[in-house]
Design an enzyme around this catalytic site. Structure first.
Site, PDB file in Angstrom:
ATOM      1  N   ARG A  53       0.808  -1.228   0.000  1.00 29.35           N
ATOM      2  CA  ARG A  53       0.000   0.000   0.000  1.00 29.35           C
ATOM      3  C   ARG A  53       0.835   1.268   0.000  1.00 29.35           C
ATOM      4  NH1 ARG A  53      -3.021  -3.910   2.158  1.00 29.35           N
ATOM      5  NH2 ARG A  53      -0.957  -4.478   2.861  1.00 29.35           N
ATOM      6  N   THR A  54       1.796   1.336   0.914  1.00 29.59           N
ATOM      7  CA  THR A  54       2.516   2.600   1.090  1.00 29.59           C
ATOM      8  C   THR A  54       3.362   2.920  -0.137  1.00 29.59           C
ATOM      9  OG1 THR A  54       2.536   2.122   3.453  1.00 29.59           O
ATOM     10  CG2 THR A  54       3.973   3.887   2.706  1.00 29.59           C
ATOM     11  N   LYS A  81      25.798  -5.195  -0.897  1.00 29.43           N
ATOM     12  CA  LYS A  81      27.270  -5.304  -0.941  1.00 29.43           C
ATOM     13  C   LYS A  81      27.899  -4.658   0.279  1.00 29.43           C
ATOM     14  CE  LYS A  81      27.267  -4.832  -6.010  1.00 29.43           C
ATOM     15  NZ  LYS A  81      27.710  -3.954  -7.094  1.00 29.43           N
ATOM     16  N   ARG A 103      11.447   3.962   3.795  1.00 25.76           N
ATOM     17  CA  ARG A 103      11.014   3.054   4.863  1.00 25.76           C
ATOM     18  C   ARG A 103      12.236   2.267   5.279  1.00 25.76           C
ATOM     19  NH1 ARG A 103       5.808  -0.853   4.613  1.00 25.76           N
ATOM     20  NH2 ARG A 103       4.891   1.089   5.335  1.00 25.76           N
ATOM     21  N   HIS A 131       4.904   6.146  11.584  1.00 25.89           N
ATOM     22  CA  HIS A 131       4.421   5.990  10.204  1.00 25.89           C
ATOM     23  C   HIS A 131       3.445   7.158   9.992  1.00 25.89           C
ATOM     24  CE1 HIS A 131       3.266   4.301   6.500  1.00 25.89           C
ATOM     25  NE2 HIS A 131       2.901   3.079   6.854  1.00 25.89           N
TER      26      HIS A 131
HETATM   27  C1  NCD Z   1       1.691  -1.131   8.187  1.00 24.89           C
HETATM   28  C2  NCD Z   1       3.172  -0.862   8.260  1.00 24.89           C
HETATM   29  O1  NCD Z   1       3.925  -1.179   7.355  1.00 24.89           O
HETATM   30  O2  NCD Z   1       3.535  -0.311   9.267  1.00 24.89           O
HETATM   31  N1  NCD Z   1       1.201  -1.251   6.907  1.00 24.89           N
HETATM   32  C3  NCD Z   1       0.996  -0.131   6.156  1.00 24.89           C
HETATM   33  O3  NCD Z   1       1.861   0.682   5.946  1.00 24.89           O
HETATM   34  N2  NCD Z   1      -0.255   0.049   5.687  1.00 24.89           N
HETATM   35  C4  NCD Z   1       1.211  -2.138   9.134  1.00 24.89           C
HETATM   36  C5  NCD Z   1       1.826  -3.501   9.172  1.00 24.89           C
HETATM   37  O4  NCD Z   1       2.822  -3.819   8.532  1.00 24.89           O
HETATM   38  O5  NCD Z   1       1.272  -4.310   9.904  1.00 24.89           O
END
Ligand code: NCD
Length: 302
Positions: A53-54, A81, A103, A131
């Site tokens: 999703r993100t 590496k 991320r 997040h």
């Molecule tokens: C979440 C995350 O990656 O923190 N998912 C997201 O970004 N929608 C939640 C998760 O991984 O459980």
């Protein structure tokens, strides 16, 4: 400007982003949905942890605003590496991107990277830290559905201990005047938690029930739960949901483990806002990318 933590947002900025997200949400329901305010800018995405999703919604958001998007395929990169995060950041920065969306499993990594880069950095999740765009999309979804956030009772249930979503979403909900109730199995609650085990007490009378996945990748060893056991003790079942407010809505940031933290029929049912959250995710990220680049776009030299 960077967006690393929900605490980086002033009240004014928060309201601005939520209003903008509502507008982009409507914009995205048009057949043709393209704007050119980020034309000529390059958005780089670097995800050191998995994402559906993100990652996809940042990509779609950036393209709808006219930006060029380049993804660093981390597994195939020189990270494998042994290149350090700092050298990776310096390398990306030398290519003069206009925003980095990242991320990383290490809490605080996006803040470090922001210090090494000239361009704004947007945190797309840092380990069990924060997040912020998920927090924004959660409150935007609630605000859109209920017309307000203030005074609502929101139960966030499951693996609170390892959840960056719980951190960011709780923070924004409380700032906007909601009552947040955190609940889950004791071993998955923060060390300071001294409330009861389980989630029933939190769901009682709640307006929103938000379920979270067990972050097994952040837990050493397994939890020892047998199939079906977690759902019956700690998951969202029809019986449990019946204890919430009659108009209660169900949320989940995804990815879901159906039959573990949530019954599949509830996720697909008419009380579910789960797909609206995903749709709002694109709108929120358009608002965030627009804001993150405003200063750069109005500057005379790049
Ligand atoms: C979440 C995350 O990656 O923190 N998912 C997201 O970004 N929608 C939640 C998760 O991984 O459980």
């Amino acid at each position: 400007m960077d967006l690393i933590s929900t605490n980086d947002l002033s009240d004014e900025h928060l309201t601005y982003l939520l209003d903008a997200a509502d507008n982009w949400f409507k914009f995205n329901r048009q057949l043709r949905k393209s704007d050119d305010r980020l034309a000529g800018l390059n958005v780089v995405t670097a995800f050191f942890e998995n994402s559906t999703r993100t990652l996809l919604s940042f990509d779609i958001a950036a393209r709808r605003l006219g930006a060029m998007v380049t993804n660093l395929p981390v597994d195939a990169s020189s990270v494998a590496k042994g290149e350090s995060l700092m050298d990776t950041a310096f390398t990306i920065d030398a290519m003069r991107p206009d925003v980095l969306v990242m991320r990383h499993p290490q809490p605080g990594a996006p803040r470090d990277v922001a210090g090494w880069m000239d361009c704004p950095v947007v945190n797309a999740g840092d380990g069990a830290g924060e997040h912020p765009t998920q927090g924004l999309l959660d409150v935007a979804t609630i605000r859109q559905h209920f017309g307000r956030v203030e005074g609502l009772k929101v139960a966030i249930c499951g693996d609170i201990r390892h959840s960056r979503v719980a951190n960011s979403t709780q923070n924004l909900l409380e700032r906007l005047g909601a009552e947040v109730r955190l609940a889950g199995p004791k071993p998955l609650m923060p060390d300071l938690y001294d409330g009861p085990d389980g989630i029933d007490h939190a769901i009682e009378g709640a307006d929103v029930v938000m379920m979270l996945r067990i972050q097994r990748e952040r837990i050493d060893g397994d939890l020892g739960d047998k199939p079906g056991e977690y759902l019956s003790h700690y998951g969202l079942t029809a019986e449990r949901l019946a204890k919430a407010s009659p108009d209660a809505m169900v949320m989940h940031p995804g990815p879901m483990n159906r039959g573990v933290e949530i019954e599949g029929a509830i996720a697909d049912g008419d009380r579910s806002l789960i797909r609206t959250q995903v749709e709002m995710g694109v709108a929120v990220r358009m608002a965030v990318l627009d804001q993150a680049t405003i200063e750069r776009r109005t500057r005379k030299t790049a």
